[in-house]
Scaffold this motif. Structure first.
Motif, short mmCIF file in Angstrom:
data_model
loop_
_atom_site.label_atom_id
_atom_site.label_comp_id
_atom_site.label_asym_id
_atom_site.label_seq_id
_atom_site.Cartn_x
_atom_site.Cartn_y
_atom_site.Cartn_z
N VAL A 1 38.23 31.15 49.32
CA VAL A 1 38.75 32.61 49.17
C VAL A 1 39.45 33.09 48.64
CG1 VAL A 1 38.44 33.95 50.60
CG2 VAL A 1 37.00 33.11 51.82
N PHE A 2 40.66 32.52 48.83
CA PHE A 2 41.52 32.65 47.83
C PHE A 2 41.36 32.52 46.52
CE2 PHE A 2 45.99 32.42 45.56
CZ PHE A 2 46.33 33.23 46.39
N VAL A 3 40.92 31.26 46.42
CA VAL A 3 40.09 30.57 44.56
C VAL A 3 39.04 31.56 44.07
CG1 VAL A 3 39.02 29.10 42.96
CG2 VAL A 3 41.03 28.57 44.70
N ALA A 4 38.15 31.60 44.65
CA ALA A 4 36.92 33.23 44.00
C ALA A 4 37.48 34.47 43.96
CB ALA A 4 36.19 32.89 45.22
N ILE B 1 40.68 34.94 43.35
CA ILE B 1 41.52 35.30 41.69
C ILE B 1 40.69 35.01 40.55
CG2 ILE B 1 42.86 33.72 39.93
CD1 ILE B 1 44.15 35.25 42.80
N TYR B 2 39.64 34.05 40.79
CA TYR B 2 38.61 34.06 39.41
C TYR B 2 37.34 35.55 39.36
CZ TYR B 2 34.81 31.90 37.22
OH TYR B 2 33.56 31.30 36.22
N SER B 3 37.62 35.99 39.58
CA SER B 3 36.86 36.98 39.48
C SER B 3 37.42 38.32 39.54
CB SER B 3 35.87 37.72 41.29
OG SER B 3 36.70 38.02 42.61
N GLU B 4 38.50 37.77 39.78
CA GLU B 4 39.73 39.54 39.26
C GLU B 4 39.66 38.72 37.85
OE1 GLU B 4 40.87 42.00 40.05
OE2 GLU B 4 40.44 41.73 42.28
N PHE B 5 39.66 37.35 37.44
CA PHE B 5 39.87 37.04 35.84
C PHE B 5 38.47 37.34 35.36
CE2 PHE B 5 38.91 33.55 32.78
CZ PHE B 5 39.49 34.37 31.92
N SER C 1 28.19 36.79 39.02
CA SER C 1 27.52 38.24 39.17
C SER C 1 27.69 38.09 41.10
CB SER C 1 25.96 38.42 39.27
OG SER C 1 25.59 37.23 39.79
N PHE C 2 27.91 38.06 41.70
CA PHE C 2 28.04 36.70 42.62
C PHE C 2 29.39 37.60 43.32
CE2 PHE C 2 29.20 35.30 46.87
CZ PHE C 2 28.91 36.66 47.79
N LEU C 3 30.42 36.91 42.83
CA LEU C 3 32.28 37.73 42.61
C LEU C 3 32.12 38.46 41.71
CD1 LEU C 3 33.07 33.60 41.88
CD2 LEU C 3 33.04 34.54 44.02
N LEU C 4 32.02 38.94 40.97
CA LEU C 4 32.24 41.06 40.58
C LEU C 4 31.71 41.42 41.90
CD1 LEU C 4 31.91 40.00 36.84
CD2 LEU C 4 33.25 40.63 38.22
N GLU C 5 30.03 41.31 42.34
CA GLU C 5 29.63 42.45 43.27
C GLU C 5 30.32 41.78 44.46
OE1 GLU C 5 25.71 40.81 44.30
OE2 GLU C 5 25.47 41.18 42.17
N ASN C 6 31.49 41.12 45.19
CA ASN C 6 32.18 41.57 46.09
C ASN C 6 33.79 41.27 45.83
OD1 ASN C 6 29.72 41.48 47.83
ND2 ASN C 6 28.90 39.12 46.86
#
Length: 189
Positions: free
Chosen positions: A21-24, A26-30, A95-100
């Motif tokens: 969750v933490f890695v996801a 950070i990646y979504s913020e990037f 797209s999933f990471l950006l949505e959530n």
């Protein structure tokens, strides 16, 4: 209190749950940073298409704040299954990471708070301290809290909705009726 034993299965499962969750997050913020950097280009063709989507999302957000889910938003929520969302999360689909992104941030913050509590409670990393109670300081801070909350509740709010132009009420009728219903349920339980 020092834990002097092997790592428990609960600790392992917590770390295996919070690290992805933490890695996801950070990646979504990037990804969001990269997307916002690409929006700064003035003459990009994709910027024209995506700006219309942002306007729709702002309208949906305004409707959500004012009166509940819109039809398009509620259809989006029920269209995907848990299995599909889990697969999209594990494959780190952009797209999933950006949505959530907001949900991932909240989950990462909650996990960080739990890790902090564990360190404070179960390890000797932070030393113990004696409690100091000062009644006068407590009453002073309590009085300030009461005064500030009274001032904010008695001020008149004139915020207008960006979507409908109506005045937004902080304790709308929908919200107070919902609270009334839950209070009635709690009395009968």
């Amino acid at each position: 209190m020092v834990v002097s034993g092997p790592i428990t299965p609960g600790q392992v499962s917590f770390l295996l749950g919070i690290l992805p969750v933490f890695v996801a997050w950070i990646y979504s913020e990037f990804l969001e940073y990269k997307r916002s950097a690409s929006h700064s280009k003035v003459h990009a063709d994709n910027n024209l298409v995506e700006s219309g989507d942002e306007k729709i999302k702002e309208d949906d957000r305004a409707l959500l704040l004012e009166g509940g889910l819109t039809r398009s938003t509620s259809a989006k929520v029920h269209s995907s299954t848990i299995k599909t969302n889990l697969i999209r999360f594990l494959t780190m689909e952009d797209s999933f990471l950006l949505e959530n992104r907001a949900i991932l941030r909240a989950m990462a913050e909650f996990g960080a708070i739990l890790v902090y509590f564990y360190i404070c409670d179960r390890t000797n990393l932070l030393g113990e301290s004696a409690k100091k109670y000062n009644r006068d300081l407590f009453l002073f801070l309590y009085a300030i809290l009461i005064i500030v909350s009274a001032m904010t509740s008695l001020t008149k709010h004139n915020d207008k909705s960006a979507f409908s132009g109506k005045t937004m009420q902080y304790l709308s009728r929908h919200q107070t009726e919902e609270w009334k219903g839950w209070m009635q349920v709690s009395v009968y339980c």
